[in-house]
Scaffold this active site. Structure first.
Site, PDB file in Angstrom:
ATOM      1  N   ARG A  23       0.818  -1.206   0.000  1.00  0.00           N
ATOM      2  CA  ARG A  23       0.000   0.000   0.000  1.00  0.00           C
ATOM      3  C   ARG A  23       0.856   1.262   0.000  1.00  0.00           C
ATOM      4  NH1 ARG A  23      -3.966  -0.988   4.507  1.00  0.00           N
ATOM      5  NH2 ARG A  23      -4.686  -2.979   3.730  1.00  0.00           N
ATOM      6  N   ARG A  27      -3.725   6.266   0.785  1.00  0.00           N
ATOM      7  CA  ARG A  27      -4.376   7.454   1.351  1.00  0.00           C
ATOM      8  C   ARG A  27      -3.479   8.282   2.272  1.00  0.00           C
ATOM      9  NH1 ARG A  27      -9.792   4.865   3.700  1.00  0.00           N
ATOM     10  NH2 ARG A  27      -8.292   3.216   4.217  1.00  0.00           N
ATOM     11  N   ARG A  36      -7.603  10.293  -6.182  1.00  0.00           N
ATOM     12  CA  ARG A  36      -8.744   9.455  -5.782  1.00  0.00           C
ATOM     13  C   ARG A  36     -10.045  10.252  -5.862  1.00  0.00           C
ATOM     14  NH1 ARG A  36     -12.718   7.538  -4.039  1.00  0.00           N
ATOM     15  NH2 ARG A  36     -13.054   5.954  -2.439  1.00  0.00           N
ATOM     16  N   ASP A  73      -6.768  -4.197  -7.457  1.00  0.00           N
ATOM     17  CA  ASP A  73      -7.381  -4.819  -6.282  1.00  0.00           C
ATOM     18  C   ASP A  73      -7.514  -6.310  -6.536  1.00  0.00           C
ATOM     19  OD1 ASP A  73      -8.926  -3.960  -3.642  1.00  0.00           O
ATOM     20  OD2 ASP A  73     -10.049  -5.610  -4.557  1.00  0.00           O
ATOM     21  N   TYR A 149     -14.307 -14.081  -0.274  1.00  0.00           N
ATOM     22  CA  TYR A 149     -15.020 -12.836  -0.550  1.00  0.00           C
ATOM     23  C   TYR A 149     -16.274 -13.104  -1.383  1.00  0.00           C
ATOM     24  CZ  TYR A 149     -11.682  -9.268   1.114  1.00  0.00           C
ATOM     25  OH  TYR A 149     -10.902  -8.440   1.882  1.00  0.00           O
TER      26      TYR A 149
END
Length: 344
Positions: A23, A27, A36, A73, A149
């Site tokens: 990552r 953010r 974003r 992702d 998932y």
């Protein structure tokens, strides 16, 4: 300068300890937050190659990392197979459910899927913008994690998936098989688009009891690795079985990975003692220590560098950078690594 990450993964002595962070595009960077916002949603950002390439390259402009991992992702795979997917603010991904044979059979093989093509385009754009010493990493989720998932519809609870795995429900077996096949195609496409190393993330591997791990973690990942290497023999692959504790050596042997990424609560030197000759460890400073910074972060960084030889180590975190990490802490981390290795 050569490519330090490739050197470690292929058994050569690197000029310096390779460093990249899970990552690292995220953010905690103001420039990421701006892009974003421009993209509209997380999923839109993943599928707009110009913007996805931009955020992938942003941390390389700030920091002297040795690798860049494409911004995408792990749920690109089920989305390309026909699952409905959306990202809900403050909740995360939400998918349509797959819980029986009819729903498994209704999934596409994803060949030529636009979702994959967008990621490949991003890889090409990133490759063109990288310095010569920086290695480009592609990735996918491991079949068990992606299946969980799809079965649960979200990431919070894996009760139904665990029960299906324990009983080896025929529809579950078929779902894993289909994910293996699609993941191979997707990763091969990433290498063709410019990826030089691949990482396979099994984020929920630690949820499976040891008795089920060989069947649903080791075997599917091994099949993915084998499928990729039938097309690209010797391609370096890192496997991250999060939460498996003492199980990293068994995972490395089963999958023939070049390195295992290790969570922060497992000692790297203990893992290294058990690994096959030439297999490296990746990790494993706690993201919380990076976020806190200061003397504790420096001490933790120095301890990792001193206990693991440079030729068998890729410096990383135990998981991804946390959102509120001050960017200057990453600068301090890199300084501490280079100083400890005598290369400041």
């Amino acid at each position: 300068m050569g490519k330090a990450l490739l050197d470690v993964l292929t058994g050569k002595t690197p000029e310096r300890r390779p460093v990249w962070l899970m990552r690292q595009a995220g953010r905690y960077l103001a420039e990421y937050r701006a892009v974003r916002q421009e993209a509209g949603s997380f999923l839109d950002l993943c599928y707009k190659p110009d913007l996805a390439a931009e955020v992938t390259l942003q941390p390389l402009r700030r920091y002297d990392f040795d690798a860049s991992i494409v911004f995408a992702d792990i749920l690109v795979v089920p989305h390309a197979m026909g699952s409905d997917l959306k990202f809900v603010e403050n909740e995360g991904p939400v998918l349509s459910l797959v819980r029986n044979m009819d729903e498994v059979n209704a999934l596409s093989d994803a060949k030529g899927a636009w979702q994959f093509e967008r990621v490949y385009e991003t890889l090409g754009k990133v490759k063109a913008g990288l310095a010569p010493h920086v290695t480009l990493i592609g990735f996918c989720g491991a079949p068990w994690t992606v299946a969980s998932y799809m079965i649960e519809g979200r990431g919070s609870d894996r009760a139904v998936a665990l029960a299906a795995a324990a009983k080896a429900e025929p529809w579950f077996v078929r779902l894993v098989d289909r994910l293996v096949e699609t993941s191979i195609d997707y990763l091969v496409g990433q290498v063709k688009a410019g990826a030089e190393v691949l990482q396979i993330f099994d984020s929920w591997a630690g949820d499976l009891p040891e008795g089920l791990r060989a069947r649903w973690v080791h075997e599917p990942i091994a099949r993915v690795v084998d499928g990729v290497r039938k097309v690209f023999p010797g391609l370096p692959i890192i496997v991250f079985g999060r939460g498996i504790g003492t199980g990293h050596a068994a995972l490395a042997r089963a999958t023939h990975a070049n390195a295992v990424s290790v969570e922060q609560d497992t000692r790297l030197s203990d893992v290294l003692k058990e690994l096959p000759t030439g297999v490296a460890v990746q990790g494993n400073l706690a993201p919380e220590r990076l976020m806190a910074g200061g003397a504790d972060m420096i001490a933790g960084t120095e301890a990792i560098c001193r206990e693991v030889p440079m030729a068998r180590h890729v410096f990383n975190l135990g998981h991804g950078i946390l959102q509120h990490t001050p960017p200057e802490h990453v600068t301090a981390l890199l300084d501490a690594i280079r100083k400890t290795d005598g290369r400041a």
